[in-house]
Design a protein around this motif. Structure first.
Motif, PDB file in Angstrom:
ATOM      1  N   GLU A  56       0.814  -1.218   0.000  1.00 16.24           N
ATOM      2  CA  GLU A  56       0.000   0.000   0.000  1.00 16.24           C
ATOM      3  C   GLU A  56       0.844   1.263   0.000  1.00 16.24           C
ATOM      4  O   GLU A  56       0.300   2.367   0.007  1.00 16.24           O
ATOM      5  N   THR A  57       2.178   1.114  -0.040  1.00 14.54           N
ATOM      6  CA  THR A  57       3.087   2.241   0.160  1.00 14.54           C
ATOM      7  C   THR A  57       3.846   2.570  -1.118  1.00 14.54           C
ATOM      8  O   THR A  57       4.463   1.681  -1.715  1.00 14.54           O
ATOM      9  N   PRO A  58       3.876   3.840  -1.546  1.00 10.55           N
ATOM     10  CA  PRO A  58       4.605   4.223  -2.761  1.00 10.55           C
ATOM     11  C   PRO A  58       6.084   4.500  -2.476  1.00 10.55           C
ATOM     12  O   PRO A  58       6.597   5.604  -2.696  1.00 10.55           O
ATOM     13  N   ALA A  59       6.788   3.486  -1.994  1.00  9.30           N
ATOM     14  CA  ALA A  59       8.199   3.652  -1.640  1.00  9.30           C
ATOM     15  C   ALA A  59       8.853   2.286  -1.586  1.00  9.30           C
ATOM     16  O   ALA A  59       8.184   1.246  -1.527  1.00  9.30           O
ATOM     17  N   SER A  60      10.181   2.276  -1.584  1.00  8.94           N
ATOM     18  CA  SER A  60      10.957   1.039  -1.478  1.00  8.94           C
ATOM     19  C   SER A  60      11.252   0.772  -0.015  1.00  8.94           C
ATOM     20  O   SER A  60      11.911   1.566   0.652  1.00  8.94           O
ATOM     21  N   LEU A  61      10.779  -0.371   0.472  1.00  8.27           N
ATOM     22  CA  LEU A  61      10.880  -0.677   1.896  1.00  8.27           C
ATOM     23  C   LEU A  61      11.242  -2.138   2.087  1.00  8.27           C
ATOM     24  O   LEU A  61      10.633  -3.026   1.491  1.00  8.27           O
ATOM     25  N   ASP A  62      12.252  -2.381   2.923  1.00 10.64           N
ATOM     26  CA  ASP A  62      12.589  -3.733   3.353  1.00 10.64           C
ATOM     27  C   ASP A  62      12.157  -3.904   4.803  1.00 10.64           C
ATOM     28  O   ASP A  62      12.460  -3.047   5.646  1.00 10.64           O
ATOM     29  N   ILE A  63      11.456  -4.999   5.098  1.00  8.48           N
ATOM     30  CA  ILE A  63      11.114  -5.347   6.474  1.00  8.48           C
ATOM     31  C   ILE A  63      11.810  -6.673   6.782  1.00  8.48           C
ATOM     32  O   ILE A  63      11.413  -7.727   6.289  1.00  8.48           O
ATOM     33  N   VAL A  64      12.870  -6.587   7.570  1.00  9.83           N
ATOM     34  CA  VAL A  64      13.689  -7.750   7.892  1.00  9.83           C
ATOM     35  C   VAL A  64      13.334  -8.222   9.296  1.00  9.83           C
ATOM     36  O   VAL A  64      13.507  -7.478  10.275  1.00  9.83           O
ATOM     37  N   SER A  65      12.828  -9.422   9.399  1.00 12.49           N
ATOM     38  CA  SER A  65      12.524  -9.985  10.705  1.00 12.49           C
ATOM     39  C   SER A  65      13.798 -10.143  11.519  1.00 12.49           C
ATOM     40  O   SER A  65      14.838 -10.560  10.998  1.00 12.49           O
ATOM     41  N   GLY A  66      13.724  -9.819  12.820  1.00 13.70           N
ATOM     42  CA  GLY A  66      14.865 -10.042  13.693  1.00 13.70           C
ATOM     43  C   GLY A  66      15.244 -11.508  13.742  1.00 13.70           C
ATOM     44  O   GLY A  66      16.425 -11.863  13.862  1.00 13.70           O
ATOM     45  N   GLU A  67      14.244 -12.393  13.628  1.00 16.07           N
ATOM     46  CA  GLU A  67      14.524 -13.826  13.636  1.00 16.07           C
ATOM     47  C   GLU A  67      15.294 -14.234  12.390  1.00 16.07           C
ATOM     48  O   GLU A  67      16.151 -15.119  12.436  1.00 16.07           O
ATOM     49  N   THR A  68      15.043 -13.572  11.256  1.00 16.90           N
ATOM     50  CA  THR A  68      15.826 -13.841  10.048  1.00 16.90           C
ATOM     51  C   THR A  68      17.302 -13.561  10.307  1.00 16.90           C
ATOM     52  O   THR A  68      18.174 -14.359   9.944  1.00 16.90           O
ATOM     53  N   ALA A  69      17.599 -12.428  10.918  1.00 17.32           N
ATOM     54  CA  ALA A  69      18.997 -12.081  11.220  1.00 17.32           C
ATOM     55  C   ALA A  69      19.631 -13.118  12.136  1.00 17.32           C
ATOM     56  O   ALA A  69      20.774 -13.538  11.928  1.00 17.32           O
ATOM     57  N   ARG A  70      18.893 -13.540  13.151  1.00 19.97           N
ATOM     58  CA  ARG A  70      19.464 -14.506  14.093  1.00 19.97           C
ATOM     59  C   ARG A  70      19.653 -15.878  13.458  1.00 19.97           C
ATOM     60  O   ARG A  70      20.644 -16.565  13.713  1.00 19.97           O
ATOM     61  N   LEU A  71      18.720 -16.301  12.604  1.00 17.94           N
ATOM     62  CA  LEU A  71      18.865 -17.572  11.909  1.00 17.94           C
ATOM     63  C   LEU A  71      20.079 -17.565  10.988  1.00 17.94           C
ATOM     64  O   LEU A  71      20.724 -18.603  10.780  1.00 17.94           O
ATOM     65  N   ARG A  72      20.421 -16.418  10.425  1.00 17.41           N
ATOM     66  CA  ARG A  72      21.553 -16.319   9.506  1.00 17.41           C
ATOM     67  C   ARG A  72      22.861 -15.996  10.219  1.00 17.41           C
ATOM     68  O   ARG A  72      23.879 -15.766   9.562  1.00 17.41           O
ATOM     69  N   GLY A  73      22.843 -15.966  11.551  1.00 14.55           N
ATOM     70  CA  GLY A  73      24.065 -15.734  12.305  1.00 14.55           C
ATOM     71  C   GLY A  73      24.551 -14.300  12.284  1.00 14.55           C
ATOM     72  O   GLY A  73      25.746 -14.046  12.461  1.00 14.55           O
ATOM     73  N   GLN A  74      23.641 -13.344  12.095  1.00 12.66           N
ATOM     74  CA  GLN A  74      24.008 -11.925  12.035  1.00 12.66           C
ATOM     75  C   GLN A  74      23.839 -11.321  13.422  1.00 12.66           C
ATOM     76  O   GLN A  74      22.723 -11.039  13.860  1.00 12.66           O
ATOM     77  N   ASP A  75      24.940 -11.108  14.111  1.00  9.33           N
ATOM     78  CA  ASP A  75      24.889 -10.660  15.498  1.00  9.33           C
ATOM     79  C   ASP A  75      24.866  -9.144  15.650  1.00  9.33           C
ATOM     80  O   ASP A  75      24.613  -8.638  16.740  1.00  9.33           O
ATOM     81  N   THR A  76      25.151  -8.402  14.581  1.00 10.63           N
ATOM     82  CA  THR A  76      25.146  -6.945  14.657  1.00 10.63           C
ATOM     83  C   THR A  76      24.106  -6.370  13.710  1.00 10.63           C
ATOM     84  O   THR A  76      23.727  -7.002  12.711  1.00 10.63           O
ATOM     85  N   ILE A  77      23.658  -5.157  14.017  1.00 11.63           N
ATOM     86  CA  ILE A  77      22.709  -4.460  13.147  1.00 11.63           C
ATOM     87  C   ILE A  77      23.323  -4.246  11.769  1.00 11.63           C
ATOM     88  O   ILE A  77      22.650  -4.397  10.743  1.00 11.63           O
ATOM     89  N   ALA A  78      24.606  -3.907  11.733  1.00  9.76           N
ATOM     90  CA  ALA A  78      25.269  -3.668  10.449  1.00  9.76           C
ATOM     91  C   ALA A  78      25.248  -4.910   9.576  1.00  9.76           C
ATOM     92  O   ALA A  78      24.998  -4.831   8.364  1.00  9.76           O
ATOM     93  N   GLU A  79      25.497  -6.094  10.151  1.00 10.78           N
ATOM     94  CA  GLU A  79      25.453  -7.331   9.367  1.00 10.78           C
ATOM     95  C   GLU A  79      24.045  -7.584   8.838  1.00 10.78           C
ATOM     96  O   GLU A  79      23.870  -7.941   7.661  1.00 10.78           O
ATOM     97  N   ALA A  80      23.040  -7.420   9.676  1.00 11.30           N
ATOM     98  CA  ALA A  80      21.672  -7.685   9.256  1.00 11.30           C
ATOM     99  C   ALA A  80      21.231  -6.736   8.151  1.00 11.30           C
ATOM    100  O   ALA A  80      20.624  -7.150   7.152  1.00 11.30           O
ATOM    101  N   VAL A  81      21.536  -5.462   8.294  1.00  8.95           N
ATOM    102  CA  VAL A  81      21.097  -4.465   7.315  1.00  8.95           C
ATOM    103  C   VAL A  81      21.799  -4.670   5.977  1.00  8.95           C
ATOM    104  O   VAL A  81      21.166  -4.639   4.910  1.00  8.95           O
ATOM    105  N   THR A  82      23.100  -4.901   6.001  1.00  6.29           N
ATOM    106  CA  THR A  82      23.846  -4.975   4.742  1.00  6.29           C
ATOM    107  C   THR A  82      23.689  -6.311   4.034  1.00  6.29           C
ATOM    108  O   THR A  82      23.831  -6.378   2.810  1.00  6.29           O
ATOM    109  N   GLN A  83      23.374  -7.393   4.758  1.00  7.25           N
ATOM    110  CA  GLN A  83      23.241  -8.705   4.128  1.00  7.25           C
ATOM    111  C   GLN A  83      21.801  -9.057   3.771  1.00  7.25           C
ATOM    112  O   GLN A  83      21.579  -9.940   2.949  1.00  7.25           O
ATOM    113  N   ASP A  84      20.832  -8.374   4.376  1.00  8.13           N
ATOM    114  CA  ASP A  84      19.430  -8.726   4.151  1.00  8.13           C
ATOM    115  C   ASP A  84      18.644  -7.650   3.409  1.00  8.13           C
ATOM    116  O   ASP A  84      17.722  -7.968   2.656  1.00  8.13           O
ATOM    117  N   ALA A  85      18.938  -6.380   3.641  1.00  5.26           N
ATOM    118  CA  ALA A  85      18.238  -5.301   2.949  1.00  5.26           C
ATOM    119  C   ALA A  85      18.881  -5.066   1.583  1.00  5.26           C
ATOM    120  O   ALA A  85      19.960  -5.582   1.282  1.00  5.26           O
TER     121      ALA A  85
END
Length: 710
Positions: A56-85
């Motif tokens: 419903e939003t006219p913009a580019s948006l990534d919604i990354v579940s915190g559980e996705t980051a933890r399942l992929r072994g991403q312990d920092t915000i920087a790892e989660a943002v750069t590897q998933d978004a």
């Protein structure tokens, strides 16, 4: 001691189900992110305050579940943002708090704004140090492109919003322990549930997350680190239409005292890859405390009122020698910039907004309006007066030495910033398939700065306007086409710490045109987004041609690009998640003074900006109770200087995760980072057009994690 949490697939499903029991927002979908999904049907609070889904939003948006980051072994915000978004890279360094990013051709904390639970951090001296740990994260929302319409100046490249876990009424408990190479140790605890349920019913709920991490580090000496993150929240719901939430988040970090590795003939020799040239008594400490009191009231089905009062404090300390360069003549490493710096920052504020649902000229309409006020006190203590001599040490077998005692910091300056803003958004549903969104925000910050050495003072008031228009066409309930135009502003440096030499300049301005499409297909097995955009940023500070000692605001920078993301459950037990960002970024008009001459950098690629970023994750259920994950990341080449002569090469990283579901309540995980031991640079420095040192990413490392829920 290091803490990390990684829930099992069963535990992940349980966590999501329990989280959905917390307070819901308005809109057309759920407000809880799902692991391993683009979450196109999930309500977000970053791209709009109305509470819309990405469809419903006219913009580019990534919604990354915190559980996705933890399942992929991403312990920092920087790892989660750069590897998933999509299209986000890190330029982390100790000087920016290990919290700086690039997006859509723009770089740094003054162009990529960071939020915690929807509240903006005001950047002091280009530094953001919180949050840093993914254990307490419910989801991370990344809005790409100009976002001043929502959060004010400093968001031309985009916004990263970290949303913490919320109180729940159903009991949830999880813990994780991790050990790894280089002395890595992590411990984490997550607990939530109702309080006094037998007596009060579903009235009180809590959530507590604690995460601690430590390591000896792969750099020697002074490469060890440790941190602690604590997040606690108490929810009081006296009635279904009224909720109060009190929360406090603490972050304490002692990161590695590592500022980079010097280049020797343009490369990093294996001989010095793990060497640290900082002094023996180097120190870095960051302490952040964040308290919030939130109120949500729905007096009717068509009205929702939200208020957030908060207080943030940050205390930071650096004691380092921060610049290293290899001297070809002597064969030694020359060290400079002996710096001691203290930051003391307090941010107090309140944000109130109300959402109304009704009709406008016979069309269904949603409207939100509100205000945001805050006050920031910042004090900078430094030793910039100190003219330390350059010291030199051998490439190997050196004595790091100590920081000179006559170069310690003293009070330098203090600032007080008072900011008031008003904002509004509106969504008109023109037909069953077509909607029109508008938004506007006006910020009026006033900066007062005092030099604590001379007593000189100045005061400056700015006006920052942001607005957006967007159309969304939904040909089916599971697809969307959109177009938007937005206008945003950036400060010429960190707004709350502007020096008098920069205070006379106006805010830089930027515009974006974006078109895109997103949707789901194959009964939800395939999710996809695609976007194209052009951004132009004006009013960069540029030297006056022929008068290199003078500066004016006539510079211009632009970027245009293409972005793609998809998630595909293409066969039983198999899933593919990936994203790709291609862009062309350049300085259109930008002059700088170099050795007394005015040099034009028009046509050059902006510093730290890659023109290609790609991520790919393949998940395979190998056998019953066994799951393998393979992650690939590609980051294009970047430059450390305006002249595009100090090049940092492109790199590819491969990460692996293997999970074994030991029991229904526990899981054992093996993680391998940087499988092929690639030598790569996260950030770098350049002097006189030549690269002098690179801040390297971590080498191949292994961790074993055990997670249990009850």
């Amino acid at each position: 001691m290091l803490v990390a949490l990684l829930a099992s697939p069963a535990a992940a499903q349980e966590t999501v189900a329990l989280d959905q029991l917390s307070v819901e927002g308005e809109g057309g979908g759920s407000d809880r992110a799902v692991p391993n999904s683009l979450n196109l049907r999930i309500r977000d609070r970053t791209a709009s305050r109305i509470g819309l889904t990405p469809l419903e939003t006219p913009a580019s948006l990534d919604i990354v579940s915190g559980e996705t980051a933890r399942l992929r072994g991403q312990d920092t915000i920087a790892e989660a943002v750069t590897q998933d978004a999509t299209g986000i890279t890190t330029i982390a360094a100790p000087g920016n708090g290990n919290g700086a990013f690039t997006s859509r051709g723009f770089a740094g904390p003054n162009s990529i704004q960071q939020l915690y639970d929807g509240t903006r951090f005001y950047v002091g001296a280009n530094t953001v140090t919180f949050p840093f740990d993914t254990w307490n994260v419910e989801r991370i929302e990344v809005l790409r492109g100009p976002s001043s319409v929502l959060y004010g100046d400093g968001a031309i490249g985009g916004v990263i919003n970290v949303v913490p876990k919320k109180p729940v009424f159903v009991p949830i408990n999880a813990a994780r322990a991790v050990v790894g190479t280089d002395g890595v140790a992590r411990l984490a605890l997550d607990s939530g549930g109702a309080l006094g349920q037998a007596e009060f019913g579903d009235t009180f709920a809590y959530r507590l997350n604690v995460s601690g991490n430590r390591a000896d580090g792969w750099i020697r000496p002074e490469g060890d680190f440790r941190n602690l993150a604590v997040s606690a929240a108490l929810l009081f719901q006296p009635s279904p239409d009224l909720t109060f939430t009190l929360s406090h988040d603490l972050g304490y970090q002692e990161p590695a005292r590592y500022w980079g590795t010097p280049l020797v003939e343009g490369r990093i020799p294996d001989l010095i890859r793990f060497n640290n040239y900082n002094v023996r008594d180097a120190k870095i400490t960051w302490a952040d405390n964040w308290t919030q009191f939130k109120t949500e009231w729905s007096p009717s089905a068509d009205i929702t009122v939200r208020n957030t009062a908060y207080r943030l404090t940050s205390r930071r300390h650096w004691l380092d020698v921060e610049q290293y360069s290899y001297n070809r003549g002597t064969g030694l490493v020359d060290r400079g910039d002996y710096l001691e710096i203290y930051h003391s920052q307090e941010q107090v504020g309140d944000r109130l907004n109300a959402t109304f649902r009704g009709n406008l000229f016979g069309f269904a309409n949603q409207f939100v309006a509100g205000f945001d006020v805050n006050h920031i006190d910042f004090r900078h203590t430094n030793n910039f007066y100190f003219d330390a001599p350059t010291t030199s040490v051998p490439l190997t077998g050196y004595d790091p030495g100590f920081f000179p005692q006559n170069g310690r910091a003293r009070p330098a300056y203090a600032t007080q910033t008072s900011q008031a803003s008003v904002f509004a958004e509106d969504r008109v549903i023109l037909s069953e398939k077509l909607s029109f969104l508008t938004g506007v925000r006006l910020d009026v910050p006033t900066l007062h700065r005092e030099d604590l050495q001379t007593g000189s003072r100045f005061e400056k008031t700015y006006r920052a306007l942001g607005y957006r228009f967007g159309l969304v066409y939904n040909p089916t309930p599971d697809s969307a086409l959109y177009a938007q135009y937005s206008f945003a502003t950036d400060p010429v440096n960190s707004l709350i710490t502007l020096s008098q030499s920069l205070a006379g300049f106006q805010l830089a301005t930027g515009t974006q045109v974006e078109v895109g499409a997103k949707g789901l297909a194959l009964d939800g097995a395939l999710e996809w987004t695609v976007a194209g955009y052009r951004i132009v940023k004006d009013n960069l500070i540029s030297a006056v041609p022929g008068q290199p000692t003078l500066s004016t605001q006539v510079g211009q920078q632009s970027s245009h690009g293409f972005e793609l993301a998809l998630g595909w459950h293409f066969a039983p037990g198999w899933r593919l998640d990936g994203n790709l960002a291609l862009l062309h970024a350049q300085y259109d008009k930008f002059d700088q003074s170099v050795n007394g001459a005015t040099i034009s950098y028009a046509g050059n690629q902006p510093i730290d900006v890659p023109e290609r970023v790609a991520n790919l994750w393949l998940t395979w259920d190998v056998a019953r109770d066994w799951t393998a994950r393979v992650g690939l990341q590609n980051v294009g080449q970047v430059y450390s200087d305006f002249g595009n002569t100090a090049r940092r090469p492109a790199y590819n990283l491969v990460n692996l995760v293997l999970d074994h579901q030991v029991t229904a309540e526990s899981r054992l995980s093996l993680r391998v980072y940087n499988l092929f031991d690639k030598v790569y640079a996260i950030s770098g420095n350049a002097v006189n057009g030549a690269g002098t040192n690179w801040l390297l990413g971590r080498p191949r490392s292994v961790e074993v994690a055990y997670t249990v829920t009850w």
